[in-house]
Design an enzyme around this catalytic site. Structure first.
Site, PDB file in Angstrom:
ATOM      1  N   SER A   1       1.016  -1.266   0.007  1.00  0.00           N
ATOM      2  CA  SER A   1       0.086  -0.051  -0.062  1.00  0.00           C
ATOM      3  C   SER A   1       1.001   1.248  -0.134  1.00  0.00           C
ATOM      4  CB  SER A   1      -0.878   0.062   1.121  1.00  0.00           C
ATOM      5  OG  SER A   1      -0.015   0.002   2.485  1.00  0.00           O
TER       6      SER A   1
ATOM      7  N   LYS B   1      -5.926   3.447   9.512  1.00  0.00           N
ATOM      8  CA  LYS B   1      -5.240   4.567   8.817  1.00  0.00           C
ATOM      9  C   LYS B   1      -5.816   5.754   9.013  1.00  0.00           C
ATOM     10  CE  LYS B   1      -3.136   1.176   5.431  1.00  0.00           C
ATOM     11  NZ  LYS B   1      -3.038   0.938   4.119  1.00  0.00           N
TER      12      LYS B   1
END
Length: 985
Positions: free
Chosen positions: A886, A929
């Site tokens: 990611s 996140k």
């Protein structure tokens, strides 16, 4: 004779016996399993021959010489007479009768035998009897005989042997020989078959019956015995041994007929000292054996009565025939024609027999002592139990146990499944038959204890009140709305259906977010019993499925132990750390959990110890895991995963105020009015000391603060006075009474003097302790210096630096990706990567370098930065391993920032995987996140378009104040990062 250890009773009831060689009294012949004639003894058929009055006797003159009317007895006979206590004169009234005839040494013996044969016709009507029916031809005239195989031991002269003839042709030939008054055949020992298993006697007999002709001849020993056919009853043929034979050649194959030679003993000197010494040693050994066994004494008496005096050859044959030698040793004695050697062989066998008798006697004595001791102890114990039972001191152990087990199952007998009830009844019956001292008794008792103590069919009354459940969940936990919603859905379904089926819920998330406590709250909301067991590191399947009862210390599995502990069949079972299952030599526990957690299978869960099925369909299973990727897919497929990402700062503040502070204050004994913690101090504690996703470390820090506060209060004297504690209860009552009287007296005095001296009351009041104030300024005095600093290192990020968002097992975090130029020059383009990156992240960096060059070629074709610059890409915190796809878009942005010499927006963070074509792929951990971005005061976040749904499901307080962009192509990220998007974000 088919068996051993048989007593054959010979009764001389006929007139012939009164004038014969047997007394009129009863004589018993006892046969022993090993010390008797193993395959050659006196059968009922032979006894009929002995007592037959119509049979003609075959008188033979004895070997000993006759002096006057009394024979001179041999030294061997005298020795054996002394051993057995038998006197020949007391039973021999006329001629001695022999039931066998054997070649003897010397002319005197031959003349005696001839005279005896000639006198047969003259004494046909005498009252003497013999086991031999006179035949014509005589035994020595039989030069061609039927060959009969003997499977076990050879037949010795003077002994009988029953054999079974299955071949009808051989049986017919034997019957024909008897009709022709030539009832003789040859008995030859069968050799071992090397291809057959010697341990199987049935197979050996079957093989004998299948042998024919030359094949049978090759399997027979050459030396055998001429045997008279005494009787034939069905397929049983009784043979009486006469003399030794040797096979010369085969005459016919079926039935097997052979030519034979009659063997005679080699000439020997009867006065030879060696022969005499050997024979007397045989007699001495026989005497020693007779002292320990009376069975051989009967054999000696019977043999001497029916045969006559013991000569050297007969002594050797007698010893070899009745001792326990094996077939090969006995055959060796039969084949030996040298009398001295034969005596030596017999002596060896009898010495072995003597040693075996001694060993047998020692073993028998030891066993008898052991058994007698155990029997005595057992009888005393039984008498003690009977006495106690009569006195009413105690009941029988087995009866008490059975009564206890029956008392357990009686109230729930209708609820217990039929198959379980049947097993319980069988085990109760078995318990009564077992001895209390046996190991099987303890195994059965423990098994019944487990079977009867389980809550068969007992369920706790569930509470399906949704409002009550909502209140309980809110009391125990702050936030976690998605988890609470799922629990309320489960309760609502149970209320509509009237019952709740067990489900498998898996709570996944970082440590310290409250997964275990959520399971306990669910149990309280549903009014179910709670049971927790951890499977972290579990490597033995028996912990789940139980041990077999045959093992020492066997125990049921965890589920059976759970049901026994909670007492209901529908508890809430929390399986902790299911992602940390081990796998060892004892099996795969993850596979064993499949049956336990599968709703289609756990209705008939089988525990190895109980060995009966248990219904676990009503059990509610809650599993916890930090990372679901570590759970095997077949097991994960059976679960409903609920993710708990962690808590944002606001949630941590509420949790600390409403839950953690109260608990820590009560544990440390501090009163609420004695301490005050400011919001700024709590916020600083969360931001600078406890940034992890969970609140476990926050709880430790708060407990640390209150411990120091407690120490400070004690030092300042703020300790309540404790009443004196007396060690004796009576003394405590006296102290209490005295204290009460003093208190009343003091109150009265105060009442009386209150009007006169009001100022003294104020002086006796305790000085109030000032409240301890915890603020941001003195927080470091209690918890030390800050552990964390702001993750946002730059107010304005430099060129080549971009903030990314990462996911870890401890929650979300932010990290910077930095790129700088190492060297420039034509054709020196390249990329160096550092930061302890994993393989996936290294590949992402290579992809990012390629995509960045492609974008620069599209945006600024004249820019040759990547072709002529050697770059260094670094991810800080190099001591921490990092991996995952990611970070691709963050790496591309960092490279492009350096190439365009433009910094990215200062409040921007991004995450996403980029393909070579520039497409943005979805990622995981959106909530973690997002929380990490809020913690770093980031306002603008870039997520892949495919993660829009995950972000929409987040709580409003998490999404509040964030400007989130969802992109599906890197071109949009380029515009957002470098300000090409003219619109305000």
């Amino acid at each position: 004779m088919k068996g051993f250890d048989t007593n054959l009773r010979l009764q001389a009831s006929s007139p012939e016996f009164s004038n014969g060689f047997l007394p009129k009294r009863q004589n018993f012949i006892k046969l022993n399993r090993r010390n008797c004639y193993p395959r050659s003894s006196f059968s009922p058929t032979m006894l009929k021959l002995f007592t037959s009055s119509a049979s003609r006797v075959h008188h033979l003159t004895p070997v000993s010489r006759v002096v006057g009317s009394s024979p001179v007895e041999s030294p061997l006979f005298k020795a054996l007479s002394q051993i057995t206590g038998w006197n020949r004169r007391s039973t021999s009234l006329g001629h001695r009768a022999f039931f066998c005839s054997e070649p003897t040494n010397g002319e005197a013996a031959a003349e005696a035998e001839t005279k005896a044969v000639e006198s047969d016709s003259e004494v046909s009507d005498s009252k003497s009897s013999s086991a031999i029916v006179p035949t014509n031809p005589r035994p020595e005239d039989c030069l061609t005989v039927l060959a009969l195989p003997v499977p076990h031991r050879p037949l010795f002269p003077g002994f009988y042997m029953p054999i079974y003839v299955k071949d009808p042709k051989v049986l017919a030939a034997l019957q024909e020989s008897r009709r022709r008054q030539a009832p003789y055949a040859g008995a030859f020992l069968l050799k071992d078959d090397p291809s057959a298993d010697s341990s199987s006697s049935t197979d050996a007999e079957k093989n004998i019956n299948e042998l024919k002709g030359k094949e049978l001849l090759n399997r027979l020993h050459e030396v055998g015995t001429l045997a008279q056919i005494s009787s034939i009853q069905g397929d049983q043929v009784i043979l009486v041994g006469h003399r030794r034979l040797r096979i010369k050649e085969m005459v016919s194959e079926e039935p097997l007929t052979v030519k034979v030679d009659h063997l005679k003993d080699n000439p020997f000197d009867m006065d030879d000292d060696v022969v005499k010494a050997t024979s007397f040693e045989v007699i001495s050994t026989l005497r020693d054996v007779l002292k320990t066994s009376s069975l051989w004494r009967d054999h000696v008496q019977t043999y001497t009565q029916h045969i006559g005096d013991f000569t050297y050859p007969r002594l050797a044959d007698f010893g070899a025939a009745i001792c326990g030698a094996n077939r090969h040793q006995a055959q060796e004695v039969l084949e030996e024609l040298d009398v001295h050697k034969r005596l030596r062989l017999t002596l060896e066998l009898m010495k072995k027999e003597m040693e075996i008798s001694k060993i047998q006697e020692t073993i028998a004595k030891a066993i008898e002592e052991k058994i007698s001791g155990e029997q005595r102890r057992y009888l005393l114990n039984e008498q003690l139990k009977a006495i106690k039972k009569e006195l009413g001191v105690e009941t029988d152990d087995k009866s008490a146990l059975s009564a206890k087990f029956k008392e357990r199952i009686e109230p729930n007998k209708e609820k217990i499944p039929a198959h379980v009830l049947q097993v319980i009844e069988e085990e109760l019956t078995k318990l009564q038959l077992l001895e209390a001292s046996s190991s099987e008794f303890n195994v059965t008792r423990n098994y019944l204890d487990w079977l009867t103590i389980l809550p068969w069919g007992n369920y706790s009354n569930e509470n399906f009140d949704v409002a009550r459940a909502q209140t309980i969940l809110d009391e125990d936990h702050y936030g976690l709305s998605d988890v609470k919603e799922r629990i309320l859905e489960f309760i609502a379904v149970g209320r509509l259906r009237g019952t709740s089926q067990g489900k498998i819920i898996c709570l996944s998330g970082p440590p310290g977010v409250g997964k275990t406590s959520i399971g306990r709250s669910i149990a309280r909301a549903l009014n179910r019993k709670f049971f927790r067991f951890s499977v972290g590191g579990l490597a033995d399947v028996a912990e789940i499925k139980g041990h077999r009862r045959t093992y020492v210390g066997a125990m049921p599995g965890k589920m059976v132990q759970c049901l026994k502990s909670v007492g209901t069949a529908n508890p809430l079972v929390l399986i902790d750390e299911i992602d940390k299952l081990g796998r060892g030599h004892a099996g795969d526990p993850a596979s064993a959990l499949l049956e336990l957690l599968d709703p289609e299978q756990n209705a008939n869960f089988l525990d190895h110890y109980l060995d009966v099925t248990i219904d676990l369909s009503k059990v509610l299973f809650v599993c916890t895991a930090n990372v679901i990727d570590m759970i095997p897919n077949p097991l994960l497929d059976r679960m409903e995963v609920i993710s708990i990402a962690g808590y944002i700062t606001d949630e941590k503040v509420h949790i600390a105020r409403d839950y953690l502070e109260k608990t820590a204050r009560g544990d440390c004994g501090v009163k609420p009015e004695q301490v005050e913690v400011s919001d700024a101090a709590l916020l600083s504690l969360i931001e600078n000391y406890c940034r992890e996703a969970g609140v476990r470390n926050l709880q430790k820090q708060i407990e640390k603060i209150y411990r120091k506060i407690a120490l400070k209060l004690v030092r300042e004297g703020a300790v309540p006075e404790e009443p004196a504690v007396a060690s004796d209860p009576e003394e405590a009552e006296i102290v209490a009474d005295v204290g009460e009287s003093i208190e009343n007296h003091t109150v009265e005095e105060n009442t009386v003097s209150s009007a006169e001296e009001p100022k003294e009351e104020a002086q006796t009041e305790k000085i109030a302790i000032e409240t301890v104030m915890i603020d941001e300024s003195n927080l470091a005095d209690y918890v030390g210096k800050p552990v964390f600093h702001a993750e946002k290192l730059y107010e304005q990020t430099p060129v080549g630096v971009v903030m990314g968002l990462a996911w870890t097992s401890m929650g979300g975090s932010t990290l910077y990706i930095e790129t700088t130029v190492v060297e420039e020059g034509e054709g020196k383009g390249g990329l160096n990567i550092t930061g302890q990156l994993g393989d996936v992240m290294k590949e992402s960096a290579q992809i990012a370098h390629t995509v960045a060059r492609k974008i620069m070629l599209e945006k600024e074709p004249e820019n040759q930065f990547f072709a002529n610059s050697k770059l260094h890409l670094h991810v800080p915190a190099g001591a921490t391993p990092k991996d995952g796809p990611s970070a691709g878009c963050t790496m591309i942005t960092s490279l492009l920032s350096l190439a365009t010499k433009k910094p990215v927006r200062k409040d921007l963070a991004m995450t996403g995987e980029v393909t070579l074509t520039g497409r943005i792929l979805p990622i995981g951990g959106v909530k973690e996140k997002t929380i990490a971005a809020r913690r770093s005061q980031i306002k603008t976040i870039i997520f892949p378009e495919a993660n829009r749904r995950d972000f929409d499901e987040l709580a409003e307080n998490v999404k509040e104040g964030l400007n989130v962009h969802f992109v599906d192509d890197y071109g949009k990220i380029f515009e957002l990062a470098f300000g090409y998007d003219k619109q305000e974000d």
